[in-house]
Design an enzyme around this catalytic site. Structure first.
Site, PDB file in Angstrom:
ATOM      1  N   LYS A   1       0.843  -1.197   0.000  1.00 35.90           N
ATOM      2  CA  LYS A   1       0.000   0.000   0.000  1.00 35.90           C
ATOM      3  C   LYS A   1       0.877   1.244   0.000  1.00 35.90           C
ATOM      4  CE  LYS A   1      -0.892   0.271   5.006  1.00 35.90           C
ATOM      5  NZ  LYS A   1      -2.013   0.330   5.961  1.00 35.90           N
TER       6      LYS A   1
ATOM      7  N   ALA B   1       6.216  -2.161  -5.018  1.00 34.92           N
ATOM      8  CA  ALA B   1       6.407  -1.414  -3.773  1.00 34.92           C
ATOM      9  C   ALA B   1       5.386  -0.286  -3.614  1.00 34.92           C
ATOM     10  CB  ALA B   1       7.835  -0.856  -3.722  1.00 34.92           C
ATOM     11  N   HIS B   2       5.475   0.402  -2.479  1.00 36.29           N
ATOM     12  CA  HIS B   2       4.521   1.463  -2.151  1.00 36.29           C
ATOM     13  C   HIS B   2       4.578   2.614  -3.154  1.00 36.29           C
ATOM     14  CE1 HIS B   2       8.197   2.416   0.249  1.00 36.29           C
ATOM     15  NE2 HIS B   2       8.001   3.594  -0.294  1.00 36.29           N
ATOM     16  N   ASN B   3       3.387   3.190  -3.382  1.00 37.93           N
ATOM     17  CA  ASN B   3       3.194   4.361  -4.246  1.00 37.93           C
ATOM     18  C   ASN B   3       3.412   4.111  -5.726  1.00 37.93           C
ATOM     19  OD1 ASN B   3       2.812   5.841  -1.843  1.00 37.93           O
ATOM     20  ND2 ASN B   3       4.981   6.328  -1.744  1.00 37.93           N
TER      21      ASN B   3
ATOM     22  N   SER C   1       7.401   4.388  -5.572  1.00 37.69           N
ATOM     23  CA  SER C   1       7.107   5.648  -6.264  1.00 37.69           C
ATOM     24  C   SER C   1       7.515   5.652  -7.727  1.00 37.69           C
ATOM     25  CB  SER C   1       7.744   6.824  -5.522  1.00 37.69           C
ATOM     26  OG  SER C   1       7.249   6.889  -4.199  1.00 37.69           O
TER      27      SER C   1
END
Length: 186
Positions: free
Chosen positions: A86, A107-109, A127
């Protein structure tokens, strides 16, 4: 309507699952995740767990709070034992029609566009944006905070350390442009 959920699954609070989605066995879907229609999530997938995020303070690591979630649009397939973290602030997003193979880490973002193919063993660091119709071959690694161009191809085992351009083919360690994408590529 028409949702199938296998044995041993955990589904957290406030999860939305679109109609005709199939969730295989032993899948973890954490709170707040939204899954579209006609999706397929295979056994052992973990969606919406906190990603790796730490900062150092007084010589000790402190965990970064993750307030985002995961949004999976319609007609997406997620392979077995794939993890999708998340977001820390914004949601991690998987675009409509995208296909993610087994044993991948998102991974996140991360923002994945429409009709993206991510094949077995790929690691996408935090990201990163992967634009529509991109193809990421098995075992590729994409560094954090990059953009993979629309319709681009990342070759098998490549390590991407810089943004890539639209409709170009990249291979190697570190990945370099080798040519423009042609009709024969996929």
């Amino acid at each position: 309507e028409g949702v199938v959920i296998g044995n041993g699954c955990y589904i957290g609070k406030n999860v939305v699952i679109g109609e005709k989605t199939k969730i295989y066995h032993n899948v973890v879907i954490n709170s707040g995740v939204r899954i579209g229609k006609n999706c397929c999530i295979k056994s052992g997938a973990v969606i919406g767990e906190e990603g790796y995020g730490y900062f150092e303070s007084d010589g000790k690591f402190q965990r970064v709070f993750h307030s985002g979630s995961v949004v999976i649009e319609d007609n997406v397939d997620i392979g077995a034992n794939t993890c999708i973290d998340k977001g820390t602030i914004h949601n991690t997003k998987i675009g409509e029609g995208s296909k993610i193979d087994n044993l991948c880490h998102i991974a996140h973002n991360v923002q994945i566009g429409k009709n993206v193919s991510i094949i077995a063993g790929v690691i996408v660091a935090g990201s990163t944006s992967i634009l529509d119709n991109a193809y990421i071959a098995p075992g590729a690694i994409i560094r954090n905070q990059l953009s993979i161009g629309k319709g681009g191809i990342v070759g098998m085992g490549s390590v991407v350390t810089r943004d890539t351009k639209e409709c170009m083919v990249y291979t190697g360690v570190p990945a370099k442009t080798i040519r423009k994408k042609g009709k024969e590529n996929l």
